[in-house]
Write a protein that holds these residues in place. Sequence first.
Motif, PDB file in Angstrom:
ATOM      1  N   LEU A   1       0.789  -1.215   0.000  1.00  0.00           N
ATOM      2  CA  LEU A   1       0.000   0.000   0.000  1.00  0.00           C
ATOM      3  C   LEU A   1       0.829   1.277   0.000  1.00  0.00           C
ATOM      4  O   LEU A   1       1.986   1.303   0.442  1.00  0.00           O
ATOM      5  CB  LEU A   1      -0.919   0.004   1.215  1.00  0.00           C
ATOM      6  CG  LEU A   1      -1.969  -1.109   1.257  1.00  0.00           C
ATOM      7  CD1 LEU A   1      -2.636  -1.145   2.621  1.00  0.00           C
ATOM      8  CD2 LEU A   1      -3.005  -0.908   0.151  1.00  0.00           C
TER       9      LEU A   1
ATOM     10  N   VAL B   1      -3.842   5.424   2.423  1.00  0.00           N
ATOM     11  CA  VAL B   1      -4.391   4.999   3.717  1.00  0.00           C
ATOM     12  C   VAL B   1      -4.821   6.213   4.543  1.00  0.00           C
ATOM     13  O   VAL B   1      -5.930   6.255   5.098  1.00  0.00           O
ATOM     14  CB  VAL B   1      -3.366   4.149   4.491  1.00  0.00           C
ATOM     15  CG1 VAL B   1      -3.877   3.823   5.896  1.00  0.00           C
ATOM     16  CG2 VAL B   1      -3.054   2.866   3.722  1.00  0.00           C
TER      17      VAL B   1
ATOM     18  N   LEU C   1      -3.401  -4.909   7.342  1.00  0.00           N
ATOM     19  CA  LEU C   1      -3.984  -4.265   6.170  1.00  0.00           C
ATOM     20  C   LEU C   1      -2.995  -4.323   5.005  1.00  0.00           C
ATOM     21  O   LEU C   1      -1.902  -3.753   5.084  1.00  0.00           O
ATOM     22  CB  LEU C   1      -4.322  -2.808   6.509  1.00  0.00           C
ATOM     23  CG  LEU C   1      -4.978  -1.950   5.427  1.00  0.00           C
ATOM     24  CD1 LEU C   1      -6.228  -2.612   4.867  1.00  0.00           C
ATOM     25  CD2 LEU C   1      -5.295  -0.565   5.993  1.00  0.00           C
TER      26      LEU C   1
ATOM     27  N   ILE D   1      -8.987  -1.048   2.855  1.00  0.00           N
ATOM     28  CA  ILE D   1      -8.548   0.094   3.663  1.00  0.00           C
ATOM     29  C   ILE D   1      -9.700   0.667   4.488  1.00  0.00           C
ATOM     30  O   ILE D   1      -9.627   0.740   5.722  1.00  0.00           O
ATOM     31  CB  ILE D   1      -7.926   1.202   2.786  1.00  0.00           C
ATOM     32  CG1 ILE D   1      -6.630   0.711   2.146  1.00  0.00           C
ATOM     33  CG2 ILE D   1      -7.642   2.445   3.636  1.00  0.00           C
ATOM     34  CD1 ILE D   1      -6.010   1.700   1.171  1.00  0.00           C
TER      35      ILE D   1
ATOM     36  N   VAL E   1      -0.221  -1.751   8.863  1.00  0.00           N
ATOM     37  CA  VAL E   1      -0.389  -1.332   7.470  1.00  0.00           C
ATOM     38  C   VAL E   1       0.889  -1.660   6.701  1.00  0.00           C
ATOM     39  O   VAL E   1       1.937  -1.058   6.944  1.00  0.00           O
ATOM     40  CB  VAL E   1      -0.691   0.168   7.373  1.00  0.00           C
ATOM     41  CG1 VAL E   1      -0.985   0.547   5.923  1.00  0.00           C
ATOM     42  CG2 VAL E   1      -1.849   0.561   8.284  1.00  0.00           C
TER      43      VAL E   1
END
Length: 557
Positions: free
Chosen positions: A367, A372, A512, A518, A536
């Motif tokens: 990501l 995010v 995540l 998200i 994350v």
Amino acid sequence: MNCAQMLIEGLKVMGVRRIYGIIGTSNFAFVNALYDHREDIRYISCRHEQVAASMADAEGRLTGIPGVALTHSGPGTLNALISVANAYKDGSPMILLSGAVKRKLRGSDGMLEANHMEIFSSLCRGVFRVEEADHTAAVLSQAYTLAVSGGRGPVLIEVPEDVWEEEVKVEAPRFRFAAEHRPPLHVEDVWKALEKVKEAKRPLILSGGGVAYSGASELLVRLAETLRVPVATTGNGRGTIPEDHPLCLGRAGFGGGNTVADAALSEADVILGVGCIISDLTSYEYTLPIPGELVLVNIDMEAMLNCRRRPQLPIEADARDFLLEAVDAVKDYRPPDRREWWEFLEGKRTEWRALVEQARNSDREPLSGARVIHELVHLLPRERIITVGAGTHLLYPMAFLPCLEPLTYLSAVNFGAMGFGFPAALAAKLVRPEREVVAILGDGDFMMTLQDLETACREGIKVLVLVMNDHMYRVLNIRQRVQCQGRILGTCHGNPDFAALARSFGAAGWRLEKVADIRPVLSEALAAEGPAVVDVVIDPEDLPPFNLEASLRMSMG
């Protein structure tokens, strides 16, 4: 009444509602005395002194009343040194209450003994020792005055183990909790400063932490609106003007400044700095050209005169006092048309917004931190508090999460220590329980304080921790790749599964990894009843927008 009881009574009068600490033999008697005051002062037992002291630091920033941390002599007190330095550098009122070895053992170089007063003296506004119980009220009163006066900051009070239970013999000792008188404001200085701004073709206001700490943000906005002058902020000045306000250019300087505010600093012909100085951070270690005439308003004249970029007009005054007078002085003012200045700034804004827009719409996996944080913004209320650590991760909330009120973005700005963000979030939630509190941390930063997830669970402190996990110290890794031709050493590492680790403590945890997850994951985490951690997984090649040119120029010396 003994020394410990006297100190507790004084802290209650001061307005202290929480003490953060770790028990030890040298402060055992104080904790025992505190047991009888549990309804008035909540004792938060922490798992590391750096955490306890950072929680006290955050409390001091948010309330203006010195936050209190309790430590055990020697190793325990030295563990708090980093956090005390954070408070000192950022002007946060704080009391570090330390145990010490018994008086008869002083100077014997025994177990647990360290010269706390010498070690802490350069990072405290004052250091004190309660040698006899009769001195308790006087010492606490003096310590309070230094902590909340002028530029504010931490103080150390050490109490030998055998003094806590010593009886106070003087009758009805009095506490005197008052700040020193603020320096008087000279009205002619206000007029001089305003005349320079009025005559400027490219004026700029730089708003610092002094505006936030003095509760003068509304006055600052009124002054800027009346003068129709753009405002940039320092790190501690974020939120003194809402970052969605049309006059706000955002934060200037290294560690999260944007190209708009930086360009304004370089191009302004007059800069009115309120509650700040031109620090090494604001100026990219003094490599950012700032040729304009500088007017600084600061309660600390020494700070203005000691900084490398000295003002042509230094005004020693409290930010609020200055702004009150300035707002009244310009109430009938009609600003000129500075079209060229605004056209220049709007051009810079357009360039910056294009970078931000491109980054926050990223669909990359692993990501993008930008995506995010952009999604997080839509889930948070305006009444929120964000805390960060030190590292690349803090660039994401700088660029993508607007700060809308003063003292709602907490960071160890001027010392840059890792390990502040998580404990600051815990204290922020205790002080402001009605607010959503989110700690946005790097994996390296969180690893330094994550043991206090146990504290969060035990005490029922509902905070959300976002771990921007790239498995490296990314700032240094980037420099190794760019400046050292890829000679990578000591910047990459492994990590635990932070979500599983959180659950092992009793917190909620998520990992995540997908763009589609998200918003659902963040929504669940925000709805959790207690502390929550979202691990994350970030693409290490993902970089948020920042002033690359100025940062490279600084790093090259």
